[in-house]
Design an enzyme around this catalytic site. Structure first.
Site, PDB file in Angstrom:
ATOM      1  N   TYR A 203       0.868  -1.183   0.000  1.00  0.00           N
ATOM      2  CA  TYR A 203       0.000   0.000   0.000  1.00  0.00           C
ATOM      3  C   TYR A 203       0.896   1.221   0.000  1.00  0.00           C
ATOM      4  CZ  TYR A 203      -3.476   3.395   1.735  1.00  0.00           C
ATOM      5  OH  TYR A 203      -4.311   4.482   1.903  1.00  0.00           O
TER       6      TYR A 203
ATOM      7  N   ASP B 152       9.415   2.939  -0.920  1.00  0.00           N
ATOM      8  CA  ASP B 152       8.414   3.561  -0.041  1.00  0.00           C
ATOM      9  C   ASP B 152       8.796   3.290   1.414  1.00  0.00           C
ATOM     10  OD1 ASP B 152       6.291   4.237   1.525  1.00  0.00           O
ATOM     11  OD2 ASP B 152       4.769   3.268   0.281  1.00  0.00           O
TER      12      ASP B 152
ATOM     13  N   LYS C 131       5.003   9.627   8.099  1.00  0.00           N
ATOM     14  CA  LYS C 131       4.807   9.170   9.487  1.00  0.00           C
ATOM     15  C   LYS C 131       5.830   9.762  10.456  1.00  0.00           C
ATOM     16  CE  LYS C 131       2.342   5.019   8.028  1.00  0.00           C
ATOM     17  NZ  LYS C 131       0.931   5.093   8.351  1.00  0.00           N
TER      18      LYS C 131
END
Ligand code: HOZ
Length: 427
Positions: A142, A237, A265
């Site tokens: 994802y 990622d 994050k």
């Protein structure tokens, strides 16, 4: 749960599903969201006054724990000067330099607001730089909810079992080729067939959105090699793994030199901030230097940047990674041992401070094997743990994160709750 229930009913009347991100609704685990009042260190406190040991960590950012004093102080100081300018500040360059220091492959950096933005922008840039349209992603990974990246996606898409997403034009989805995670041969075949038109391969270096799945030793080097051979860009990622596996994330951990890297994050210290960056010649294709357009009113927001600098400086100046590794091992090994002791079919994956207990014998090495998990059993486990004061991700297909706010006694307390929950499940 009384107040939470009331607030959830009110929220559902005005917010779709009562939540601003689908997995929070806890539907797949047969639960309801707990409405949060505040967090402190390792604990989350709900509006009914109950507290929970938090293994979600806001889905990763809170590596320092809730309301870390150094982050709060940095945000307060920044807020005194104003909350947004839509004009550059010195702190943005400071954070960009800090990022480059730990991620040397990010020769140039652009700050954005979310991992989704970072992924969407990296893909556009890769297409603009190579002049090619196709991208390759791995099943169950994802990378945010941009149109090109929701194909065969993990996280909430896997949790809710959504096969395809209405609203994404088929013509666009067809440009996203998918390959099983950890399958270097399948990637090579895809390159042999479509090599001339592949702009980029995007990967979570440790998958965290189908539950935690570590890369097999040959997998990441094969991506790098094939991208070089066919002139495609390697996009790493690191939204979850960045500053989590180590200060230099998965790139340092696995010795990677991606063309483009995404961060998010942790670099926002719990505020909305993300980044993408990479080779200078690629990044200079971005407007205003080049023609690939990407922008944002709140990009490089001063409060988020201040929080990010405080979080990264704390991580760089402490021995936190050794402590996190120890807590995570205690947690993941303890959970697996308890499951086995109680005769529950399970296997565990862990890399540093991210882990998942899958309710299947395993091994879990890709999306198909992750999907073999007994999600009904996970739901029952989640509800039992919630009742006993432990906050886990309301989905089998997510990572469990320990934070620096946790001490060994906290982990013991959570494992006691797990023992009681497994015992109850067997009845
Ligand atoms: N797996 C998602 C982020 N990595 C969870 C957050 C969300 O979808 O709300």
């Amino acid at each position: 749960m009384e107040k939470s229930k009331k607030l959830f009913a009110e929220a559902q009347e005005i917010i779709p599903g009562g939540v601003n991100s689908p997995v929070r609704a806890a539907r797949s685990v047969g639960g309801e969201p707990v409405f949060v009042d505040h967090g402190r260190g390792a604990r989350l406190f709900d509006v009914d006054g109950k507290s929970y040991l938090d293994f979600v960590s806001s889905w990763g950012p809170l590596i320092c724990g809730h309301a870390a004093p150094w982050v709060l102080h940095a945000v307060e100081e920044a807020a005194k000067k104003g909350t947004s300018f839509g004009a550059p500040t010195e702190a943005e360059t400071t954070l960009a330099r800090l990022i480059r220091k730990h991620y040397p492959a990010m020769e140039m950096v652009r700050l954005v607001n979310s991992g989704t933005e970072a992924g969407m922008s990296a893909i556009r840039l890769a297409r603009g730089f190579t002049g090619r349209d196709k991208i390759v992603k791995f099943q169950g990974c994802y990378h945010g909810h941009a149109d090109s990246l929701l194909v065969s996606a993990g996280s909430g898409v896997a949790t809710l079992g959504i096969p395809g997403c209405p609203g994404i034009p088929a013509a666009l989805a067809e440009l996203t080729l998918t390959v099983p995670y950890n399958d270097a041969d399948a990637l090579e075949k895809t390159f042999k067939k479509h090599g001339d038109s592949i702009a980029a391969v995007i990967v979570e270096p440790v998958a965290g959105n189908m539950g935690v799945v570590p890369p097999q030793p040959e997998f990441l080097p094969a991506i790098d090699r094939l991208c070089k051979e066919y002139g495609a860009l390697f996009i790493c990622d690191e939204v979850i793994t960045g500053f989590r596996l180590s200060l230099g994330g998965a790139s340092a951990y696995y010795d990677l030199k991606p063309d483009l890297t995404m961060l998010g994050k942790i670099i926002g210290g719990g505020l909305p901030l993300a980044a993408f960056g990479g080779r200078r010649e690629v990044m200079e294709k971005l407007a205003p230097v080049g023609g690939v357009y990407q922008a944002g009113t709140l990009s490089g927001n001063p409060l988020a940047v201040a929080a990010g600098i405080a979080a990264v400086e704390y991580l760089a100046g402490s021995s936190v990674y050794a402590r996190l590794r120890q807590s995570s091992r205690q947690w993941a090994d303890g959970l697996l041992a308890l499951a086995r002791e109680h005769g529950v079919p399970a296997c565990g994956n862990r890399v540093e401070s991210m882990s998942t207990l899958f309710f299947t014998e395993g091994p879990v090495t890709d999306y198909d094997s992750a999907l073999k998990s007994d999600t009904a059993m996970y739901g029952a486990f989640w509800r039992g743990m919630l009742e006993r004061g432990v906050w886990l991700a309301p989905s089998q297909f997510e990572a469990s994160f320990v934070s620096a706010g946790m001490i060994p006694d906290d982990i013991e307390t959570a494992l006691d709750a797990a023992a009681a929950t497994f015992k109850a499940l067997k009845k």
